[in-house]
Design an enzyme around this catalytic site. Structure first.
Site, PDB file in Angstrom:
ATOM      1  N   GLY A  69       8.828   3.726   5.544  1.00 32.84           N
ATOM      2  CA  GLY A  69       7.837   4.777   5.446  1.00 32.84           C
ATOM      3  C   GLY A  69       7.577   5.395   6.805  1.00 32.84           C
ATOM      4  O   GLY A  69       7.792   4.765   7.843  1.00 32.84           O
ATOM      5  N   SER A  70       7.121   6.641   6.819  1.00 27.76           N
ATOM      6  CA  SER A  70       6.715   7.265   8.081  1.00 27.76           C
ATOM      7  C   SER A  70       5.321   6.762   8.441  1.00 27.76           C
ATOM      8  O   SER A  70       4.666   6.086   7.651  1.00 27.76           O
ATOM      9  CB  SER A  70       6.717   8.781   7.933  1.00 27.76           C
ATOM     10  OG  SER A  70       8.030   9.234   7.734  1.00 27.76           O
ATOM     11  N   GLY A  71       4.880   7.096   9.650  1.00 27.49           N
ATOM     12  CA  GLY A  71       3.558   6.660  10.079  1.00 27.49           C
ATOM     13  C   GLY A  71       3.599   5.480  11.026  1.00 27.49           C
ATOM     14  O   GLY A  71       2.562   4.978  11.445  1.00 27.49           O
ATOM     15  N   HIS A  72       4.847   4.995  11.351  1.00 25.54           N
ATOM     16  CA  HIS A  72       4.998   3.864  12.267  1.00 25.54           C
ATOM     17  C   HIS A  72       5.625   4.292  13.592  1.00 25.54           C
ATOM     18  O   HIS A  72       6.158   3.459  14.324  1.00 25.54           O
ATOM     19  CB  HIS A  72       5.886   2.790  11.639  1.00 25.54           C
ATOM     20  CG  HIS A  72       5.439   2.339  10.288  1.00 25.54           C
ATOM     21  ND1 HIS A  72       4.209   1.786  10.085  1.00 25.54           N
ATOM     22  CD2 HIS A  72       6.050   2.369   9.080  1.00 25.54           C
ATOM     23  CE1 HIS A  72       4.086   1.493   8.790  1.00 25.54           C
ATOM     24  NE2 HIS A  72       5.189   1.844   8.172  1.00 25.54           N
TER      25      HIS A  72
ATOM     26  N   LYS B 119      13.120  -3.978   6.377  1.00 26.73           N
ATOM     27  CA  LYS B 119      11.882  -4.743   6.473  1.00 26.73           C
ATOM     28  C   LYS B 119      11.534  -5.272   5.081  1.00 26.73           C
ATOM     29  O   LYS B 119      11.740  -4.577   4.081  1.00 26.73           O
ATOM     30  CB  LYS B 119      10.749  -3.858   7.008  1.00 26.73           C
ATOM     31  CG  LYS B 119      11.079  -3.286   8.396  1.00 26.73           C
ATOM     32  CD  LYS B 119       9.878  -2.665   9.079  1.00 26.73           C
ATOM     33  CE  LYS B 119       9.273  -1.487   8.347  1.00 26.73           C
ATOM     34  NZ  LYS B 119      10.231  -0.399   8.035  1.00 26.73           N
TER      35      LYS B 119
ATOM     36  N   ASP C 291      11.192  -1.128   0.041  1.00 26.10           N
ATOM     37  CA  ASP C 291      12.306  -0.983   0.990  1.00 26.10           C
ATOM     38  C   ASP C 291      13.517  -1.791   0.526  1.00 26.10           C
ATOM     39  O   ASP C 291      14.653  -1.311   0.560  1.00 26.10           O
ATOM     40  CB  ASP C 291      11.893  -1.457   2.395  1.00 26.10           C
ATOM     41  CG  ASP C 291      10.840  -0.555   3.019  1.00 26.10           C
ATOM     42  OD1 ASP C 291       9.719  -0.511   2.465  1.00 26.10           O
ATOM     43  OD2 ASP C 291      11.117   0.106   4.028  1.00 26.10           O
TER      44      ASP C 291
ATOM     45  N   HIS D 205       0.796  -1.373   7.088  1.00 27.73           N
ATOM     46  CA  HIS D 205       0.361  -0.284   6.220  1.00 27.73           C
ATOM     47  C   HIS D 205      -1.100  -0.471   5.862  1.00 27.73           C
ATOM     48  O   HIS D 205      -1.584   0.048   4.864  1.00 27.73           O
ATOM     49  CB  HIS D 205       1.162  -0.249   4.933  1.00 27.73           C
ATOM     50  CG  HIS D 205       2.621  -0.325   5.141  1.00 27.73           C
ATOM     51  ND1 HIS D 205       3.290  -1.514   5.247  1.00 27.73           N
ATOM     52  CD2 HIS D 205       3.536   0.646   5.307  1.00 27.73           C
ATOM     53  CE1 HIS D 205       4.573  -1.268   5.450  1.00 27.73           C
ATOM     54  NE2 HIS D 205       4.751   0.024   5.493  1.00 27.73           N
TER      55      HIS D 205
HETATM   56  N1  LIG Z   1       8.939  -6.739  -8.294  1.00 26.19           N
HETATM   57  C1  LIG Z   1       8.285  -5.913  -9.115  1.00 26.19           C
HETATM   58  N2  LIG Z   1       8.562  -5.857 -10.434  1.00 26.19           N
HETATM   59  C2  LIG Z   1       7.902  -5.018 -11.260  1.00 26.19           C
HETATM   60  N3  LIG Z   1       6.944  -4.179 -10.844  1.00 26.19           N
HETATM   61  C3  LIG Z   1       6.621  -4.203  -9.545  1.00 26.19           C
HETATM   62  C4  LIG Z   1       7.267  -5.057  -8.601  1.00 26.19           C
HETATM   63  N4  LIG Z   1       6.732  -4.829  -7.379  1.00 26.19           N
HETATM   64  C5  LIG Z   1       5.801  -3.886  -7.544  1.00 26.19           C
HETATM   65  N5  LIG Z   1       5.736  -3.492  -8.830  1.00 26.19           N
HETATM   66  C6  LIG Z   1       4.872  -2.476  -9.408  1.00 26.19           C
HETATM   67  O1  LIG Z   1       4.819  -1.381  -8.511  1.00 26.19           O
HETATM   68  C7  LIG Z   1       3.477  -0.958  -8.352  1.00 26.19           C
HETATM   69  C8  LIG Z   1       3.288  -0.350  -6.961  1.00 26.19           C
HETATM   70  O2  LIG Z   1       4.055   0.821  -6.846  1.00 26.19           O
HETATM   71  P1  LIG Z   1       3.928   1.783  -5.593  1.00 26.19           P
HETATM   72  O3  LIG Z   1       4.421   3.114  -6.005  1.00 26.19           O
HETATM   73  O4  LIG Z   1       2.554   1.707  -5.050  1.00 26.19           O
HETATM   74  O5  LIG Z   1       4.965   1.185  -4.580  1.00 26.19           O
HETATM   75  P2  LIG Z   1       4.700   0.296  -3.269  1.00 26.19           P
HETATM   76  O6  LIG Z   1       4.707  -1.130  -3.687  1.00 26.19           O
HETATM   77  O7  LIG Z   1       3.504   0.769  -2.553  1.00 26.19           O
HETATM   78  O8  LIG Z   1       5.999   0.624  -2.460  1.00 26.19           O
HETATM   79  P3  LIG Z   1       6.130   0.659  -0.878  1.00 26.19           P
HETATM   80  O9  LIG Z   1       5.931  -0.759  -0.541  1.00 26.19           O
HETATM   81  O10 LIG Z   1       7.455   1.115  -0.471  1.00 26.19           O
HETATM   82  O11 LIG Z   1       5.064   1.601  -0.418  1.00 26.19           O
HETATM   83  C9  LIG Z   1       2.668  -2.206  -8.568  1.00 26.19           C
HETATM   84  O12 LIG Z   1       1.383  -1.891  -9.049  1.00 26.19           O
HETATM   85  C10 LIG Z   1       3.473  -2.993  -9.595  1.00 26.19           C
HETATM   86  O13 LIG Z   1       3.080  -2.701 -10.929  1.00 26.19           O
END
Ligand SMILES: Nc1ncnc2c1ncn2[C@@H]1O[C@H](COP(=O)(O)OP(=O)(O)OP(=O)(O)O)[C@@H](O)[C@H]1O
Ligand SMILES: [Mg+2]
Lengths: 211, 333
Positions: free
Chosen positions: B54-57, B105, B110, B219
């Site tokens: 992600g950006s912001g780092h 990471k 990611d 984050h």
């Molecule tokens: N391993 C997984 N299997 C199924 N669903 C998952 C898994 N990991 C996360 N999720 C789902 O993804 C949602 C979060 O999605 P989001 O779009 O916020 O991505 P993020 O985790 O913030 O990604 P990033 O870490 O890159 O920012 C969670 O609420 C969960 O329901």
């Protein structure tokens, strides 16, 4: 008694609309136990899907769903991007080159999508993820079909179960994704991914109620 | 929200444009999909390093593209992992025939996006290896979580493995080296204030004026606990002790000590922390042989810092000292 290609297009559009309307709510849920981006991620993805749809809307259901999957993969990012992308891509592959589908096709597509998510994310039931809305939706759908329910009834049962599954994530401790960093502190919050998944099943039930 | 931005949706694109204009001697910038590659890419016969997140780092990762470090960086939206199409195009653009190493990471997003990109690149005949960075001791490492996050050590890994690739080491040697660095490095961070993602518009979490978050992620993910503010020396101790105990680092070890600003903490405070950290390590007989002090892996405007230790040996020291020429880190050239 069939869900046509146009019904599928309407479902995708109505889901995009639901994401637009619930964007802030989804991001707020993600602020509690994640990184406050789930709504924004989904909105970015489905805005791109809406731009993509006109170029594929004369195609079959499988092609349309696979294109939705590809668009999400290149626009959403985060965890939700690959997961939702897999869901639409697998569903599209399962339905294939059909111009209309029945409830059985939909059940198989949903199952393939769910299995795809489980394989990619390696989450189990009750890990507090999208799967906790998907599995109940799937089970309720096949139970209703077994009881000879109408399309509208079966989809409504499926949406109700997704809703319950979503609410049932509240007390859970997250074991996957960013929320798992919180450990016990993740309990007491509804999972954002399960919430956007419930909206997906709900809009299908609403759009296809008279199919 | 008070920020030096225009439209929140344009933040990353406008940043990339700035980088492109500022550093034409170092990098080339591509758009849609977005990625940054070093100006002379692809370098024939050299293993290429691709990272992203992600950006912001900033300056990570885009600021670390250049000779002696990364060949390409893929910026996602702020705090959101980039997408496989960016990673695939970046991988193709830098492949010089010796293979490509993805430095990832450990965040669910990611990892999944890079995994898909690596598969796609292999389908196109490019040799790809992936290494996961997971150095954050604040997260309990168990099969029941997504595992430890990748934080400060990422910067050190990109520098060290970048030097090895520049030296002509093979893909396997570079990947093994990266895994060795990951095995010998540990970090922990803390926050004094929250940060605001531009397109969200409000702080990622609320932190009262008299409290701090120990074990914060990059984050703004919460950490081990939230407690009342303490003096710098006490905070340094609170971060360093769990880091030292985790590996553990032992008497006689030589280490690189990295004191990093989360974005909002000024150098003056980082030096206060550095001073105390050296004192603590000295008392344990752990010798600081290299250091890095400054904002290298940030969380937007968050005030706070992280401490990373990396156990060093002759090879790592040599690779650390090797020339590097990037926007964010430059010496020996
Ligand atoms: N391993 C997984 N299997 C199924 N669903 C998952 C898994 N990991 C996360 N999720 C789902 O993804 C949602 C979060 O999605 P989001 O779009 O916020 O991505 P993020 O985790 O913030 O990604 P990033 O870490 O890159 O920012 C969670 O609420 C969960 O329901
Ligand atoms: Mg998120």
């Amino acid at each position: 008694m069939a869900i046509t290609r146009d019904d599928v297009l309407n479902w995708i559009k109505s889901y995009a609309q639901a994401i637009e309307e619930n964007c802030e709510m989804l991001t707020d849920l993600d602020r509690e136990i994640g990184d406050a981006d789930h709504g924004a991620n989904m909105r970015r993805g489905f805005r791109a899907v809406l731009e993509k749809l006109p170029s594929v809307e004369d195609k079959d259901i499988g092609t349309i769903l696979k294109n939705v999957g590809m668009t999400l993969l290149s626009k959403v990012g985060g965890a939700a991007g690959p997961l939702y992308s897999t869901m639409f891509t697998k569903a599209g592959m399962t339905i294939g080159a059909k111009m209309e589908m029945d409830l059985n096709d939909w059940a198989q597509a949903l199952e393939a999508g769910t299995t795809g998510i489980a394989k990619l994310g390696k989450a189990l039931p009750n890990d507090k993820t999208m799967l906790d809305a998907l599995y109940p939706a799937l089970n309720a759908l096949s139970a209703a079909m077994g009881n000879g329910a109408s399309v509208g009834e079966a989809l409504q049962k499926s949406a109700d179960a997704a809703h319950e599954g979503m609410l049932a994530t509240i007390p859970l401790v997250a074991r996957k994704g960013r929320a798992s960093y919180l450990g016990e502190r993740s309990a007491g919050h509804q999972d954002p991914g399960a919430t956007s998944t419930y909206l997906l099943i709900k809009t299908a039930a609403e759009t296809w109620t008279d199919c | 929200m008070k920020k030096l931005i225009n439209n929140p949706e344009d933040v990353v694109k406008e940043e990339l444009k700035g980088i492109e204009l500022a550093h034409p001697d170092l990098v080339k910038v591509f758009y849609d999909p977005d990625f940054i590659v070093r100006a002379d890419a692809p370098v024939q016969g050299k293993v290429a390093l691709v990272s992203g997140g992600g950006s912001g780092h900033e300056p990570m990762h885009g600021g670390f593209v250049g000779k002696g470090m990364l060949d390409a960086a893929c910026p996602g939206a702020v705090f959101t992992s980039p997408t496989p199409d960016q990673m695939l195009e970046a991988t193709k653009a830098v492949d010089g025939g010796a293979g490509v190493l993805h430095i990832v990471k450990n965040y669910t997003g990611d990892v999944m996006n890079f995994e898909m990109a690596a598969d796609l690149a292999r389908d196109e005949g490019i040799e790809v290896e992936s290494v996961i960075v997971n150095d954050d001791v604040a997260v309990e490492d168990s099969t029941w979580t997504a595992g430890r996050r990748g934080v400060g050590l990422t910067v050190l890994m990109e520098k060290i493995v970048g030097a090895a690739a520049e030296e002509g080491r093979s893909l396997k040697e570079c990947a093994d080296l990266a895994r060795k660095v990951n095995g010998q490095g540990r970090s922990m961070g803390m926050a004094l204030t929250s940060c605001t993602v531009p397109h969200v518009g409000k702080p990622s979490f609320d932190l009262p004026e008299d409290e701090m978050e120990i074990g914060i992620g990059i984050h703004g993910e919460p950490g081990r606990h939230r407690i009342k503010l303490e003096p710098a020396d006490k905070i340094t101790e609170m971060l360093l002790e769990p880091v030292v105990e985790d590996l553990p680092y032992k008497e006689g070890d030589e280490v690189l000590l990295f004191v990093n600003s989360m974005g909002g903490t000024p150098l003056i405070e980082l030096y206060i922390v550095y001073r105390k950290a050296v004192e603590i390590l000295d008392a344990k007989g752990i010798k600081v042989v290299r250091n890095l002090i400054g904002p290298y892996i940030t969380s937007l405007e968050m005030a706070g810092m992280s401490i990373t230790l990396l156990k060093m040996d002759e090879d790592l020291k040599k690779l650390w000292d090797a020339p590097v020429k990037t926007a964010g880190m430059r010496w020996g050239i």
